[in-house]
Design a protein around this motif. Structure first.
Motif, PDB file in Angstrom:
ATOM      1  N   MET A  87       6.669   0.885   0.654  1.00  0.00           N
ATOM      2  CA  MET A  87       5.222   0.954   0.542  1.00  0.00           C
ATOM      3  C   MET A  87       4.829   1.814  -0.651  1.00  0.00           C
ATOM      4  O   MET A  87       5.452   2.834  -0.924  1.00  0.00           O
ATOM      5  N   ILE A  88       3.777   1.409  -1.316  1.00  0.00           N
ATOM      6  CA  ILE A  88       3.222   2.185  -2.424  1.00  0.00           C
ATOM      7  C   ILE A  88       2.097   3.031  -1.846  1.00  0.00           C
ATOM      8  O   ILE A  88       1.085   2.502  -1.380  1.00  0.00           O
ATOM      9  N   ALA A  89       2.247   4.357  -1.859  1.00  0.00           N
ATOM     10  CA  ALA A  89       1.277   5.250  -1.233  1.00  0.00           C
ATOM     11  C   ALA A  89       0.285   5.848  -2.224  1.00  0.00           C
ATOM     12  O   ALA A  89      -0.875   6.075  -1.882  1.00  0.00           O
ATOM     13  N   ILE A  90       0.731   6.122  -3.445  1.00  0.00           N
ATOM     14  CA  ILE A  90      -0.138   6.707  -4.473  1.00  0.00           C
ATOM     15  C   ILE A  90       0.242   6.110  -5.821  1.00  0.00           C
ATOM     16  O   ILE A  90       1.428   5.934  -6.118  1.00  0.00           O
ATOM     17  N   LEU A  91      -0.775   5.804  -6.623  1.00  0.00           N
ATOM     18  CA  LEU A  91      -0.551   5.378  -7.999  1.00  0.00           C
ATOM     19  C   LEU A  91      -1.304   6.318  -8.923  1.00  0.00           C
ATOM     20  O   LEU A  91      -2.420   6.728  -8.617  1.00  0.00           O
ATOM     21  N   ASN A  92      -0.694   6.652 -10.041  1.00  0.00           N
ATOM     22  CA  ASN A  92      -1.338   7.490 -11.038  1.00  0.00           C
ATOM     23  C   ASN A  92      -1.160   6.797 -12.381  1.00  0.00           C
ATOM     24  O   ASN A  92      -0.037   6.567 -12.819  1.00  0.00           O
ATOM     25  N   GLY A  93      -2.278   6.435 -13.009  1.00  0.00           N
ATOM     26  CA  GLY A  93      -2.159   5.738 -14.274  1.00  0.00           C
ATOM     27  C   GLY A  93      -3.483   5.594 -14.981  1.00  0.00           C
ATOM     28  O   GLY A  93      -4.500   6.140 -14.563  1.00  0.00           O
ATOM     29  N   ARG A  94      -3.459   4.816 -16.061  1.00  0.00           N
ATOM     30  CA  ARG A  94      -4.638   4.610 -16.894  1.00  0.00           C
ATOM     31  C   ARG A  94      -5.272   3.278 -16.533  1.00  0.00           C
ATOM     32  O   ARG A  94      -4.601   2.257 -16.397  1.00  0.00           O
ATOM     33  N   VAL A  95      -6.588   3.285 -16.387  1.00  0.00           N
ATOM     34  CA  VAL A  95      -7.332   2.068 -16.063  1.00  0.00           C
ATOM     35  C   VAL A  95      -7.398   1.200 -17.320  1.00  0.00           C
ATOM     36  O   VAL A  95      -7.851   1.652 -18.368  1.00  0.00           O
ATOM     37  N   ILE A  96      -6.923  -0.033 -17.213  1.00  0.00           N
ATOM     38  CA  ILE A  96      -6.993  -0.922 -18.371  1.00  0.00           C
ATOM     39  C   ILE A  96      -8.026  -2.035 -18.194  1.00  0.00           C
ATOM     40  O   ILE A  96      -8.410  -2.673 -19.162  1.00  0.00           O
TER      41      ILE A  96
ATOM     42  N   LYS B 293      -8.533   6.661   3.077  1.00  0.00           N
ATOM     43  CA  LYS B 293      -7.365   5.826   3.361  1.00  0.00           C
ATOM     44  C   LYS B 293      -7.043   5.833   4.860  1.00  0.00           C
ATOM     45  O   LYS B 293      -6.774   4.784   5.452  1.00  0.00           O
ATOM     46  N   VAL B 294      -7.095   6.994   5.477  1.00  0.00           N
ATOM     47  CA  VAL B 294      -6.808   7.105   6.912  1.00  0.00           C
ATOM     48  C   VAL B 294      -7.819   6.293   7.711  1.00  0.00           C
ATOM     49  O   VAL B 294      -7.456   5.529   8.615  1.00  0.00           O
ATOM     50  N   LEU B 295      -9.099   6.433   7.358  1.00  0.00           N
ATOM     51  CA  LEU B 295     -10.143   5.687   8.063  1.00  0.00           C
ATOM     52  C   LEU B 295      -9.952   4.182   7.875  1.00  0.00           C
ATOM     53  O   LEU B 295     -10.086   3.402   8.812  1.00  0.00           O
ATOM     54  N   PHE B 296      -9.586   3.775   6.666  1.00  0.00           N
ATOM     55  CA  PHE B 296      -9.324   2.365   6.370  1.00  0.00           C
ATOM     56  C   PHE B 296      -8.207   1.824   7.263  1.00  0.00           C
ATOM     57  O   PHE B 296      -8.349   0.764   7.877  1.00  0.00           O
ATOM     58  N   THR B 297      -7.107   2.551   7.338  1.00  0.00           N
ATOM     59  CA  THR B 297      -5.981   2.069   8.145  1.00  0.00           C
ATOM     60  C   THR B 297      -6.337   2.035   9.634  1.00  0.00           C
ATOM     61  O   THR B 297      -5.901   1.143  10.355  1.00  0.00           O
ATOM     62  N   GLN B 298      -7.161   2.987  10.077  1.00  0.00           N
ATOM     63  CA  GLN B 298      -7.604   2.962  11.471  1.00  0.00           C
ATOM     64  C   GLN B 298      -8.534   1.779  11.738  1.00  0.00           C
ATOM     65  O   GLN B 298      -8.488   1.176  12.803  1.00  0.00           O
ATOM     66  N   LEU B 299      -9.381   1.451  10.761  1.00  0.00           N
ATOM     67  CA  LEU B 299     -10.272   0.299  10.912  1.00  0.00           C
ATOM     68  C   LEU B 299      -9.492  -0.995  11.081  1.00  0.00           C
ATOM     69  O   LEU B 299      -9.938  -1.912  11.766  1.00  0.00           O
TER      70      LEU B 299
ATOM     71  N   SER C  25      -1.273  -7.249  -1.687  1.00  0.00           N
ATOM     72  CA  SER C  25      -2.524  -6.669  -2.175  1.00  0.00           C
ATOM     73  C   SER C  25      -2.491  -5.160  -2.021  1.00  0.00           C
ATOM     74  O   SER C  25      -1.933  -4.632  -1.062  1.00  0.00           O
ATOM     75  N   LEU C  26      -3.114  -4.476  -2.984  1.00  0.00           N
ATOM     76  CA  LEU C  26      -3.245  -3.020  -2.939  1.00  0.00           C
ATOM     77  C   LEU C  26      -4.719  -2.655  -2.799  1.00  0.00           C
ATOM     78  O   LEU C  26      -5.568  -3.184  -3.522  1.00  0.00           O
ATOM     79  N   TYR C  27      -5.007  -1.751  -1.875  1.00  0.00           N
ATOM     80  CA  TYR C  27      -6.354  -1.238  -1.663  1.00  0.00           C
ATOM     81  C   TYR C  27      -6.316   0.245  -1.986  1.00  0.00           C
ATOM     82  O   TYR C  27      -5.431   0.963  -1.499  1.00  0.00           O
ATOM     83  N   GLY C  28      -7.255   0.706  -2.803  1.00  0.00           N
ATOM     84  CA  GLY C  28      -7.211   2.084  -3.284  1.00  0.00           C
ATOM     85  C   GLY C  28      -8.361   2.932  -2.798  1.00  0.00           C
ATOM     86  O   GLY C  28      -9.471   2.440  -2.556  1.00  0.00           O
ATOM     87  N   PHE C  29      -8.078   4.240  -2.692  1.00  0.00           N
ATOM     88  CA  PHE C  29      -9.046   5.189  -2.158  1.00  0.00           C
ATOM     89  C   PHE C  29      -9.029   6.477  -2.953  1.00  0.00           C
ATOM     90  O   PHE C  29      -7.981   6.927  -3.403  1.00  0.00           O
ATOM     91  N   LYS C  30     -10.207   7.076  -3.072  1.00  0.00           N
ATOM     92  CA  LYS C  30     -10.366   8.322  -3.817  1.00  0.00           C
ATOM     93  C   LYS C  30      -9.791   9.499  -3.036  1.00  0.00           C
ATOM     94  O   LYS C  30      -9.245  10.427  -3.611  1.00  0.00           O
ATOM     95  N   THR C  31      -9.945   9.463  -1.694  1.00  0.00           N
ATOM     96  CA  THR C  31      -9.479  10.566  -0.850  1.00  0.00           C
ATOM     97  C   THR C  31      -8.542  10.044   0.235  1.00  0.00           C
ATOM     98  O   THR C  31      -8.591   8.866   0.606  1.00  0.00           O
TER      99      THR C  31
END
Length: 192
Positions: free
Chosen positions: A1-10, A68-74, A58-64
């Motif tokens: 699983m991909i938990a965090i991504l850090n990169g430049r927005v293209i 992410k926790v609320l999303f997975t609970q939903l 598919s990847l779904y991204g979150f600022k905090t």
């Protein structure tokens, strides 16, 4: 699983961004409020949820992490998939989501496109007891009848529930308690 991504927005699209992480472009679907703030060439860290299906990944991204926790609970609520869960988080902040559950107000969820009254009730039932006991400040700031009407008017004009709630919460205390006055001042909030 991909938990965090850090990169430049293209690239910034209508629902997603493409994040360049050491030469690999990841498409990440984001909450609309955050998506509207992102510009190409910015660097971001994104908490991610990866959905693997037979025909797609598919990847779904979150600022905090809270989002992410609320999303997975939903996703545990019958009838809610990743796109609809993201739509809920685009319409309600984490705090307002919790307040809606604690004060048992399914109407706030029913305003989200794609969520009917039955699904709104399922959300309330699914999340009961997950946020701790209700406290006096767990009520929506938008609880008066006038504020409710102003909220509905702003949503009817095309603003999201989060935007409308923010505008109402920013109203000066000296604003007369009428729908017309509060709506006029709330609309001026968006002209800033």
């Amino acid at each position: 699983m991909i938990a965090i991504l850090n990169g430049r927005v293209i690239m910034v699209g209508e629902e997603s961004i493409v994040l360049d992480v050491q030469g690999v472009g990841f498409e990440v679907f984001l909450v609309k409020d955050w998506l509207s703030e992102i510009e190409p060439s910015q660097t971001h860290s994104v908490y991610t949820y990866m959905q693997v299906r037979e025909d797609s990944i598919s990847l779904y991204g979150f600022k905090t992490i809270d989002e992410k926790v609320l999303f997975t609970q939903l996703l545990g609520v019958s009838g809610i998939g990743p796109k609809l869960a993201l739509s809920v988080l685009s319409s309600l902040s984490v705090e307002n989501f919790k307040r809606a559950v604690l004060s048992e107000q399914p109407d706030y969820f029913a305003r989200v496109p794609g969520i009917g009254k039955k699904t709104a009730q399922k959300i309330i039932i699914h999340f009961q007891g997950k946020f701790g006991p209700s406290s006096p400040d767990s009520e929506f700031i938008i609880s008066s009848g006038v504020n409710e009407q102003v909220l509905e008017a702003l949503v009817g004009l095309g603003y999201s529930i989060v935007e409308a709630q923010t505008a109402i919460q920013s109203l000066p205390k000296s604003t007369p308690d009428t729908v017309e006055d509060k709506l006029r001042v709330a609309l001026s909030y968006f002209d800033r």
